[in-house]
Design a protein around this motif. Structure first.
Motif, PDB file in Angstrom:
ATOM      1  N   TYR B  33      -2.466   4.992 -19.166  1.00 27.16           N
ATOM      2  CA  TYR B  33      -2.615   4.579 -17.772  1.00 27.16           C
ATOM      3  C   TYR B  33      -3.522   5.571 -17.059  1.00 27.16           C
ATOM      4  O   TYR B  33      -3.532   6.768 -17.380  1.00 27.16           O
ATOM      5  CB  TYR B  33      -1.250   4.528 -17.072  1.00 27.16           C
ATOM      6  CG  TYR B  33      -0.290   3.575 -17.739  1.00 27.16           C
ATOM      7  CD1 TYR B  33       0.495   3.986 -18.812  1.00 27.16           C
ATOM      8  CD2 TYR B  33      -0.172   2.257 -17.305  1.00 27.16           C
ATOM      9  CE1 TYR B  33       1.366   3.113 -19.445  1.00 27.16           C
ATOM     10  CE2 TYR B  33       0.703   1.377 -17.930  1.00 27.16           C
ATOM     11  CZ  TYR B  33       1.462   1.809 -18.995  1.00 27.16           C
ATOM     12  OH  TYR B  33       2.319   0.940 -19.622  1.00 27.16           O
ATOM     13  N   PHE B  35      -5.013   6.839 -13.123  1.00 24.72           N
ATOM     14  CA  PHE B  35      -4.662   6.859 -11.710  1.00 24.72           C
ATOM     15  C   PHE B  35      -5.724   7.616 -10.914  1.00 24.72           C
ATOM     16  O   PHE B  35      -6.396   8.506 -11.429  1.00 24.72           O
ATOM     17  CB  PHE B  35      -3.319   7.576 -11.497  1.00 24.72           C
ATOM     18  CG  PHE B  35      -2.166   6.995 -12.262  1.00 24.72           C
ATOM     19  CD1 PHE B  35      -1.937   7.366 -13.574  1.00 24.72           C
ATOM     20  CD2 PHE B  35      -1.308   6.091 -11.657  1.00 24.72           C
ATOM     21  CE1 PHE B  35      -0.869   6.846 -14.295  1.00 24.72           C
ATOM     22  CE2 PHE B  35      -0.229   5.567 -12.366  1.00 24.72           C
ATOM     23  CZ  PHE B  35      -0.019   5.938 -13.686  1.00 24.72           C
ATOM     24  N   TYR B  37      -5.472   9.814  -7.368  1.00 19.63           N
ATOM     25  CA  TYR B  37      -4.631  10.356  -6.323  1.00 19.63           C
ATOM     26  C   TYR B  37      -5.534  10.997  -5.271  1.00 19.63           C
ATOM     27  O   TYR B  37      -6.577  11.574  -5.587  1.00 19.63           O
ATOM     28  CB  TYR B  37      -3.669  11.415  -6.871  1.00 19.63           C
ATOM     29  CG  TYR B  37      -2.432  10.857  -7.515  1.00 19.63           C
ATOM     30  CD1 TYR B  37      -2.444  10.472  -8.854  1.00 19.63           C
ATOM     31  CD2 TYR B  37      -1.244  10.704  -6.801  1.00 19.63           C
ATOM     32  CE1 TYR B  37      -1.299   9.956  -9.457  1.00 19.63           C
ATOM     33  CE2 TYR B  37      -0.102  10.190  -7.397  1.00 19.63           C
ATOM     34  CZ  TYR B  37      -0.142   9.812  -8.726  1.00 19.63           C
ATOM     35  OH  TYR B  37       0.986   9.296  -9.316  1.00 19.63           O
ATOM     36  N   MET B  45       0.113  14.681  -2.122  1.00 22.10           N
ATOM     37  CA  MET B  45      -0.516  13.913  -3.194  1.00 22.10           C
ATOM     38  C   MET B  45      -0.146  12.444  -3.014  1.00 22.10           C
ATOM     39  O   MET B  45       1.021  12.076  -3.104  1.00 22.10           O
ATOM     40  CB  MET B  45      -0.025  14.392  -4.556  1.00 22.10           C
ATOM     41  CG  MET B  45      -0.513  15.774  -4.940  1.00 22.10           C
ATOM     42  SD  MET B  45      -2.269  15.811  -5.274  1.00 22.10           S
ATOM     43  CE  MET B  45      -2.317  15.077  -6.887  1.00 22.10           C
ATOM     44  N   PHE B  91      -8.293  13.161  -7.048  1.00 20.87           N
ATOM     45  CA  PHE B  91      -8.026  13.537  -8.428  1.00 20.87           C
ATOM     46  C   PHE B  91      -7.874  12.289  -9.291  1.00 20.87           C
ATOM     47  O   PHE B  91      -7.117  11.377  -8.951  1.00 20.87           O
ATOM     48  CB  PHE B  91      -6.735  14.362  -8.530  1.00 20.87           C
ATOM     49  CG  PHE B  91      -6.828  15.731  -7.943  1.00 20.87           C
ATOM     50  CD1 PHE B  91      -6.337  16.000  -6.673  1.00 20.87           C
ATOM     51  CD2 PHE B  91      -7.391  16.774  -8.669  1.00 20.87           C
ATOM     52  CE1 PHE B  91      -6.409  17.275  -6.130  1.00 20.87           C
ATOM     53  CE2 PHE B  91      -7.465  18.051  -8.131  1.00 20.87           C
ATOM     54  CZ  PHE B  91      -6.982  18.294  -6.868  1.00 20.87           C
ATOM     55  N   ARG B  95      -2.386   9.266 -18.074  1.00 22.21           N
ATOM     56  CA  ARG B  95      -0.991   9.334 -18.491  1.00 22.21           C
ATOM     57  C   ARG B  95      -0.817   8.587 -19.803  1.00 22.21           C
ATOM     58  O   ARG B  95      -1.275   7.448 -19.929  1.00 22.21           O
ATOM     59  CB  ARG B  95      -0.093   8.725 -17.423  1.00 22.21           C
ATOM     60  CG  ARG B  95       1.403   8.925 -17.642  1.00 22.21           C
ATOM     61  CD  ARG B  95       2.183   8.249 -16.560  1.00 22.21           C
ATOM     62  NE  ARG B  95       3.592   8.636 -16.581  1.00 22.21           N
ATOM     63  CZ  ARG B  95       4.541   8.007 -15.895  1.00 22.21           C
ATOM     64  NH1 ARG B  95       4.234   6.973 -15.139  1.00 22.21           N
ATOM     65  NH2 ARG B  95       5.782   8.415 -15.960  1.00 22.21           N
ATOM     66  N   ARG B  96      -0.184   9.218 -20.772  1.00 22.17           N
ATOM     67  CA  ARG B  96       0.039   8.581 -22.061  1.00 22.17           C
ATOM     68  C   ARG B  96       0.909   7.353 -21.908  1.00 22.17           C
ATOM     69  O   ARG B  96       1.763   7.276 -21.026  1.00 22.17           O
ATOM     70  CB  ARG B  96       0.707   9.560 -23.020  1.00 22.17           C
ATOM     71  CG  ARG B  96      -0.163  10.708 -23.436  1.00 22.17           C
ATOM     72  CD  ARG B  96       0.623  11.691 -24.263  1.00 22.17           C
ATOM     73  NE  ARG B  96       1.177  11.053 -25.468  1.00 22.17           N
ATOM     74  CZ  ARG B  96       2.051  11.651 -26.271  1.00 22.17           C
ATOM     75  NH1 ARG B  96       2.487  12.841 -25.980  1.00 22.17           N
ATOM     76  NH2 ARG B  96       2.494  11.041 -27.340  1.00 22.17           N
ATOM     77  N   ASN B 103       3.750  12.811 -18.556  1.00 21.07           N
ATOM     78  CA  ASN B 103       3.262  13.563 -17.411  1.00 21.07           C
ATOM     79  C   ASN B 103       1.786  13.248 -17.190  1.00 21.07           C
ATOM     80  O   ASN B 103       1.101  12.737 -18.072  1.00 21.07           O
ATOM     81  CB  ASN B 103       3.443  15.056 -17.636  1.00 21.07           C
ATOM     82  CG  ASN B 103       2.738  15.530 -18.887  1.00 21.07           C
ATOM     83  OD1 ASN B 103       3.231  15.337 -19.984  1.00 21.07           O
ATOM     84  ND2 ASN B 103       1.569  16.147 -18.726  1.00 21.07           N
ATOM     85  N   LEU B 104       1.307  13.533 -15.998  1.00 20.68           N
ATOM     86  CA  LEU B 104      -0.081  13.289 -15.645  1.00 20.68           C
ATOM     87  C   LEU B 104      -0.962  14.467 -16.043  1.00 20.68           C
ATOM     88  O   LEU B 104      -0.587  15.617 -15.872  1.00 20.68           O
ATOM     89  CB  LEU B 104      -0.208  13.080 -14.136  1.00 20.68           C
ATOM     90  CG  LEU B 104       0.387  11.789 -13.569  1.00 20.68           C
ATOM     91  CD1 LEU B 104       0.354  11.840 -12.047  1.00 20.68           C
ATOM     92  CD2 LEU B 104      -0.365  10.584 -14.068  1.00 20.68           C
ATOM     93  N   PHE B 106      -4.572  15.892 -14.950  1.00 15.65           N
ATOM     94  CA  PHE B 106      -5.504  15.727 -13.844  1.00 15.65           C
ATOM     95  C   PHE B 106      -6.895  16.251 -14.184  1.00 15.65           C
ATOM     96  O   PHE B 106      -7.047  17.188 -14.969  1.00 15.65           O
ATOM     97  CB  PHE B 106      -5.008  16.495 -12.608  1.00 15.65           C
ATOM     98  CG  PHE B 106      -3.822  15.881 -11.933  1.00 15.65           C
ATOM     99  CD1 PHE B 106      -2.540  16.252 -12.282  1.00 15.65           C
ATOM    100  CD2 PHE B 106      -3.986  14.937 -10.928  1.00 15.65           C
ATOM    101  CE1 PHE B 106      -1.433  15.699 -11.649  1.00 15.65           C
ATOM    102  CE2 PHE B 106      -2.890  14.381 -10.292  1.00 15.65           C
ATOM    103  CZ  PHE B 106      -1.612  14.755 -10.663  1.00 15.65           C
ATOM    104  N   GLY B 107      -7.903  15.646 -13.556  1.00 17.23           N
ATOM    105  CA  GLY B 107      -9.230  16.228 -13.538  1.00 17.23           C
ATOM    106  C   GLY B 107      -9.283  17.324 -12.495  1.00 17.23           C
ATOM    107  O   GLY B 107      -8.297  17.589 -11.791  1.00 17.23           O
ATOM    108  N   LYS B 108     -10.437  17.975 -12.375  1.00 19.11           N
ATOM    109  CA  LYS B 108     -10.581  19.103 -11.455  1.00 19.11           C
ATOM    110  C   LYS B 108     -10.721  18.663  -9.998  1.00 19.11           C
ATOM    111  O   LYS B 108     -10.636  19.489  -9.101  1.00 19.11           O
ATOM    112  CB  LYS B 108     -11.795  19.949 -11.844  1.00 19.11           C
ATOM    113  CG  LYS B 108     -11.649  20.626 -13.201  1.00 19.11           C
ATOM    114  CD  LYS B 108     -10.490  21.596 -13.231  1.00 19.11           C
ATOM    115  CE  LYS B 108     -10.383  22.304 -14.566  1.00 19.11           C
ATOM    116  NZ  LYS B 108      -9.158  23.152 -14.648  1.00 19.11           N
TER     117      LYS B 108
END
Lengths: 113, 116
Positions: B33, B35, B37, B45, B91, B95-96, B103-104, B106-108
């Motif tokens: 998945y 996302f 944010y 967030m 961001f 997610r697996r 858990n998520l 995140f990119g930078k």
């Protein structure tokens, strides 16, 4: 709608002290996640719990521990605090199942002096 | 290990215009998945939009839409009719879809400024 509640909002501690952060998930959510976000950084996953059992572990220091209680709230315990622990700590909750998004609390800002 | 890359540290858009934020990811999994944010100055967030990898149709939420290219492992966010309140850090997160409780990652982040 009820959201994820974190307390306290702000916390100031001195080096080598301990801190406890609390998280109350959205009602009926059974999974809790903890993230650490340093200044100008992306959130880093620390640890998660599903049905009161640890379900996954990320970059959590050995000085930190966490648990999820019977009412599903969770606490992050931080000992021997270091200056580098100063960060925004997020708790998030979700329902089991990966289609359920994570909902974040407003975070606890920890400052270590 | 999965990674998420946001190549644009900062972006700027004129109010009422359209802007696209880029995100690429690396994974060997087929079920996952994605996302976006939003983190405004308040540091909260906020979930903007999500996409299931098994769905070919791009997700949309009002003025927000994604361009999901699974083969290219690309997941860009388009904001139409930009508003001053859209100014925030955005961001992208992965997610697996199976295994752990997911858990998520995140990119930078991309800092979006909106000019009046």
């Amino acid at each position: 709608a009820a959201g994820v509640i974190q307390s306290p909002r702000h916390l100031i501690k001195e080096k080598r002290e301990t801190a406890t952060l609390k998280c109350y998930p959205i009602p009926r959510h059974d999974t809790v996640y903890w993230y650490q976000q340093g200044p100008g950084q992306d959130p880093q996953f620390l640890i998660s719990f599903y049905e009161k059992m640890q379900s996954d572990k990320g970059s959590i220091p050995d000085r930190f521990s966490a648990q999820q209680f019977s009412d599903y709230h969770s606490e992050l315990n931080m000992s021997s605090l270091e200056l580098g622990d100063s960060a925004l700590y997020f708790c998030a909750s979700s329902l089991a199942g990966h289609n359920s998004p994570l909902h974040f609390g407003n975070g606890t800002r920890l400052t270590v002096t | 290990a999965q990674t998420v890359t946001q190549s644009q540290p900062e972006m700027s858009v004129q109010e009422a215009e359209t802007v696209t934020l880029s995100c690429t990811y690396d994974t060997s999994e087929s079920d996952y998945y994605l996302f976006w944010y939003k983190q405004p100055p308040s540091r909260q967030m906020i979930l903007v939009i999500r996409q299931e990898a098994y769905k070919q149709q791009n997700a949309t939420e009002n003025r927000f839409s994604v361009n999901f290219q699974k083969a290219a492992k690309s997941f860009s966010l388009k904001i139409s009719d930009s508003q001053l309140g859209d100014a925030a850090m955005y961001f992208c997160a992965y997610r697996r879809g199976e295994g752990s409780q997911g858990n998520l990652i995140f990119g930078k982040g991309t800092k979006l400024s909106v000019k009046p």
